[in-house]
Every structure is written in C-alpha cells, then in structure tokens.
Enzyme design. Structure first.
Site, PDB file in Angstrom:
ATOM      1  N   ASP A  25       0.809  -1.225   0.000  1.00 25.31           N
ATOM      2  CA  ASP A  25       0.000   0.000   0.000  1.00 25.31           C
ATOM      3  C   ASP A  25       0.841   1.272   0.000  1.00 25.31           C
ATOM      4  OD1 ASP A  25      -2.269  -1.664   0.231  1.00 25.31           O
ATOM      5  OD2 ASP A  25      -1.971  -1.746   2.393  1.00 25.31           O
TER       6      ASP A  25
ATOM      7  N   LYS B 222       2.084   1.959  -5.143  1.00 28.49           N
ATOM      8  CA  LYS B 222       2.734   1.367  -6.328  1.00 28.49           C
ATOM      9  C   LYS B 222       1.919   1.572  -7.582  1.00 28.49           C
ATOM     10  CE  LYS B 222       2.666  -2.764  -4.773  1.00 28.49           C
ATOM     11  NZ  LYS B 222       2.238  -2.555  -3.400  1.00 28.49           N
TER      12      LYS B 222
ATOM     13  N   GLY C 234      -4.086  -4.481  -4.144  1.00 26.39           N
ATOM     14  CA  GLY C 234      -5.054  -3.508  -4.614  1.00 26.39           C
ATOM     15  C   GLY C 234      -4.306  -2.288  -5.095  1.00 26.39           C
ATOM     16  N   HIS C 235      -4.407  -2.004  -6.366  1.00 29.23           N
ATOM     17  CA  HIS C 235      -3.720  -0.842  -6.929  1.00 29.23           C
ATOM     18  C   HIS C 235      -4.764   0.163  -7.389  1.00 29.23           C
ATOM     19  CE1 HIS C 235       0.065  -3.311  -8.196  1.00 29.23           C
ATOM     20  NE2 HIS C 235      -0.139  -3.286  -6.904  1.00 29.23           N
TER      21      HIS C 235
ATOM     22  N   GLN D 166       2.197  -6.444  -2.837  1.00 23.20           N
ATOM     23  CA  GLN D 166       2.459  -6.576  -1.402  1.00 23.20           C
ATOM     24  C   GLN D 166       3.699  -5.761  -1.014  1.00 23.20           C
ATOM     25  OE1 GLN D 166       1.368  -9.611  -3.200  1.00 23.20           O
ATOM     26  NE2 GLN D 166      -0.568  -8.785  -2.575  1.00 23.20           N
TER      27      GLN D 166
HETATM   28  P1  IMP Z   1      -2.980 -12.720   2.522  1.00 27.16           P
HETATM   29  O1  IMP Z   1      -2.026 -12.290   1.483  1.00 27.16           O
HETATM   30  O2  IMP Z   1      -4.430 -12.436   2.162  1.00 27.16           O
HETATM   31  O3  IMP Z   1      -2.773 -14.127   2.969  1.00 27.16           O
HETATM   32  O4  IMP Z   1      -2.729 -11.811   3.832  1.00 27.16           O
HETATM   33  C1  IMP Z   1      -1.550 -11.928   4.611  1.00 27.16           C
HETATM   34  C2  IMP Z   1      -1.123 -10.564   5.142  1.00 27.16           C
HETATM   35  O5  IMP Z   1      -0.659  -9.756   4.076  1.00 27.16           O
HETATM   36  C3  IMP Z   1      -2.246  -9.753   5.814  1.00 27.16           C
HETATM   37  O6  IMP Z   1      -1.672  -9.000   6.870  1.00 27.16           O
HETATM   38  C4  IMP Z   1      -2.717  -8.836   4.709  1.00 27.16           C
HETATM   39  O7  IMP Z   1      -3.329  -7.673   5.209  1.00 27.16           O
HETATM   40  C5  IMP Z   1      -1.388  -8.537   4.025  1.00 27.16           C
HETATM   41  N1  IMP Z   1      -1.508  -8.174   2.606  1.00 27.16           N
HETATM   42  C6  IMP Z   1      -1.652  -8.974   1.553  1.00 27.16           C
HETATM   43  N2  IMP Z   1      -1.672  -8.308   0.408  1.00 27.16           N
HETATM   44  C7  IMP Z   1      -1.505  -7.013   0.724  1.00 27.16           C
HETATM   45  C8  IMP Z   1      -1.379  -5.805  -0.047  1.00 27.16           C
HETATM   46  O8  IMP Z   1      -1.433  -5.796  -1.277  1.00 27.16           O
HETATM   47  N3  IMP Z   1      -1.188  -4.662   0.662  1.00 27.16           N
HETATM   48  C9  IMP Z   1      -1.098  -4.663   2.014  1.00 27.16           C
HETATM   49  N4  IMP Z   1      -1.190  -5.748   2.767  1.00 27.16           N
HETATM   50  C10 IMP Z   1      -1.393  -6.913   2.132  1.00 27.16           C
END
Ligand code: IMP
Length: 411
Positions: free
Chosen positions: A5, A8, A32-33, A211
């Site tokens: 977040d 990007k 999420g972009h 991520q």
């Molecule tokens: P998962 O990827 O849904 O398994 O989530 C694992 C952890 O990564 C959690 O803390 C999510 O909030 C975080 N997370 C996954 N994708 C993103 C992203 O694109 N931005 C911010 N946090 C993310």
C-alpha cells in the site's frame, strides 16, 4: 519497501507509460492498486497496471488467479486488455477461500488478518503439488481428474477440522471453472518465453511487484506475512527470467508507514495523530476496506528493504499527507534489549521486543501543485534528502498527491 500500500499503482502506471511490457510476478487479488488516469479511477487487484495504457501485460507463473475476479476486472476495464496469462499460474479455488476464512477464525487472537481471498491455501497447495493451474481450466477432463484427487481431502478438512460443510459439488466446480477457462483461453501465453523474446528485442520491460518487503514469505515478519515472494529478486523466479538482466529497481516507499493486518509495527501511532494521518492519507484498504495501522517513517525497515531488493532508486510517495504536522519523528534505529541495530532483526522474537530510536525533523507544508523539487518547502526537501542520506540511494520520484500531475521527477 514496507508493508504494501505504498502507492505502487500510481508509480507503476507512471513507469508503464515508457514500457513496452508490464509483468506481474507474484501475489493475487490480495493486492489492490488504485490508478487514476485522466480523471478516471481504476481499482485493480490482479491486472497489471499497464493494461490501463493498453500495454502488453502479463501475469507470470508466480501469480495466483481468482478467475471470477479477473473476469470482473476485465469487464470493468471497458475494453479488451492486451493480456497474457502464463498457463503455469495457480488458480484460487472455492475451497481455498473457505480454508482461508476458517483457518483465520480458528486462530482466534493469533489471526494473521489475511485478506480472506484464499491466497495462503492456494500457495500451500502449489507447494504441496496438489494445485490447479491455469492450464487445467483449459481442459475440463484434466480439471475433473485433478479435482477428484483433491476435493475429497478439502471436504474432509473443512468438515472434520473446521466443522464446515463445503457446499459445492465436483460437477458444479468443473462446470463453473471450465467456463472461466473458456472465457480466458484467448489470453494463454508463455510469459517466461515472451519476456525472453522481449529482452532479445531490447524492449523496455516493467516488472510490477505486489504486497511489500515485510510481507515476504522468507524475509517478512513471519507468520504475519503473505505467501508469495514480493521482494524484487522474486520477479525472476515468478516470471522465469534471468534476474541478472534487471537494470533498475525502483523501491516504492511511503513517507510514513502503514500496515494492514496483524504483526509487529515498531513506529505505530495509536493516538490522535495516527487518526489524522489515516484520514489525510485515506488509509483504508483498496481490497478489504479495512482501516490501515499508521506510524512514523521507519528507516530500519527501509534500510533492510533497500538491501533485500537491491533498490537503485526510490519513489517516495504521499509526502503531502505529512503536510501541516508540526514536527516529524523518523525512526533511525531500534533498541533491541539494550542493543542498538540499524537492520531489521532476523529473529521475530527479537523484532517483537525492539523499541524505536527517533530523530526529530522539521514539519513542512505542501500544496500538491509544486512542479519541481526545488519548489517544495525547504523542510520537505530536507525530509527527502534525509531518506537519501540514510539509505545511500537516490530518491528519483516524489509523489505529492494521487494525480499523475502530482509526481515530481527529482533527478
Ligand atoms: P494474505 O495475502 O491475504 O494471505 O494476507 C496476509 C497478510 O498480508 C495480511 O496481513 C494482509 O493484510 C497482508 N496483505 C496482503 N496483500 C496485501 C497488499 O497488497 N497490501 C497490504 N497488505 C497486504
């Protein structure tokens, strides 16, 4: 460079303009972009940002795909994307989403705070070698055969471990997912081969991460991480190209820190200032709408991220959000059990106990209409230069608002 977040979407859209190809190498629709182009806002989760500009955009073998989400995103785009999907990419199946939700619920206080999109269970099946790949959606007999093996096991786990009846039959799943395959068939492409050909033809290629460094399965704040390899070296493995061919690594860092979900966060602000920054920065998840945790800039995180990603330059985003805060704290090191460290600890048992050591910098004011770095408030310039000096890496892009016009090229 932090916990995702960082903005990007805007930076990759900016860089995509000069690129011939845009590849995504990992993660799925947990990302999420938000991309704002000519007044129109695009919320992308799976599609590489390049599609908005009509660039050849590819999802590599390391990406996990929820086909329903992908199809929705394609239709929201309003035009046919120039998209390629590697047949090796894994598919998020309905039982992955059930397993994600139920395993989180069972963890109680120890929840990771996943996005609930089935990401972890999908990557787990990939590692266990029982996953469904994009190629399987293109051949319903193959899909059915694989599901015959895997579905009874998932049903048993859901029933006997979590007490949940899985409501979809094998026949239903084969029918639904083969139909997705039919709609997506035209996008099948060997992304790894395409990148090799593009390299040979001296095309400009942008590899778009998702991520963040500290959500990396190896180097993040385990177990509060995602299940993929977001760091830049993961691009080579996630797409299938020689990492040595990378010319530039642009680390996207936010001018402060945010995190969604659980896990250590040394510089977290739990007071009114945190609320103020959350509102000013609209720090609510693009994917889940969850309020993000907010804190001061943490140079320990950035230093370690710069090293792990091999960043050659930095895009510093959301500088405007700090505007008007009287004085700014920046964490320059951690005190871990009386020992000072400038690098993020390898052991989580150490990281959990670390206390930030701060340096105070002057506050500044930003209008968002500054066109040149030299037009920024003197103290804002000092803030940026401080980051450069601490990391020994130049800041090449400074972002002062969501619009493309609010992007200052510093070099
Ligand atoms: P998962 O990827 O849904 O398994 O989530 C694992 C952890 O990564 C959690 O803390 C999510 O909030 C975080 N997370 C996954 N994708 C993103 C992203 O694109 N931005 C911010 N946090 C993310």
């Amino acid at each position: 460079m932090q916990f995702g977040d960082e903005g990007k979407g805007k930076i990759t859209d900016y860089l995509a303009e000069k690129s011939d190809f845009v590849f995504r190498y990992g993660g799925g629709n947990n990302a999420g972009h938000t991309v704002v182009v000519e007044g129109k806002t695009y919320k992308l989760h799976l599609l590489p940002s390049g599609v908005v500009r009509g660039k050849r955009s590819l999802l590599g073998a390391g990406v996990v795909i929820d086909p329903q989400v992908l199809l929705d995103e394609i239709s929201a785009l309003g035009k046919k994307p120039n998209l390629g999907i590697d047949p090796r990419a894994h598919i998020i199946m309905p039982y992955h989403k059930y397993l994600d939700a139920n395993s989180e619920a069972k963890k109680g206080e120890n929840q990771i705070g996943t996005t609930g999109r089935g990401i972890g269970p999908c990557y787990a099946d990939k590692a266990e070698r029982t996953g469904i790949r994009f190629e399987d959606l293109l051949d319903n007999e193959r899909l059915e055969e694989k599901l015959r093996q895997v579905l009874p096991i998932k049903e048993k786990i859901l029933k006997h471990v979590y007490g949940v009846e899985f409501p979809h039959s094998l026949g239903e799943i084969v029918q639904e997912y083969s139909a997705y395959g039919e709609k997506l068939r035209e996008f099948e492409a060997d992304a790894s081969l395409e990148i090799a050909q593009a390299l040979k033809a001296k095309k400009s290629i942008l590899l778009e991460g998702a991520q963040g460094t500290f959500l990396d399965i190896n180097f993040g704040t385990y177990p509060f991480v995602t299940s993929s390899i977001p760091i830049a070296p993961g691009a080579g493995a996630g797409i299938g190209f020689p990492a040595a061919k990378t010319e530039k690594v642009v680390g996207v860092a936010k001018a402060y820190t945010t995190r969604v979900g659980a896990g250590p966060f040394a510089t977290e602000l739990l007071d009114g200032l945190g609320d103020r920054l959350r509102t000013a920065g609209n720090e609510f998840g693009t994917t889940t709408g969850r309020p993000r945790r907010v804190g001061w800039l943490d140079m320990v995180l950035l230093r370690t991220a710069a090293r792990l990603n091999g960043v050659t330059e930095i895009a510093l985003t959301k500088l405007d959000v700090l505007s008007g805060v009287e004085s700014l704290e920046v964490c320059v090191a951690y005190d871990c059990n009386g020992k000072k460290t400038g690098e993020f600890p390898a052991k989580m048992s150490d990281a959990e106990k670390c206390v930030p050591i701060y340096k105070t910098l002057n506050g500044f004011s930003i209008t968002g209409s500054e066109k040149k770095f030299s037009a920024l408030d003197r103290h804002a310039q000092e803030y940026v230069k401080f980051v450069e000096k601490e990391l020994g890496v130049p800041v090449s892009i400074v972002s002062t608002g969501p619009k493309r016009s609010q992007t200052i090229m510093k070099k």
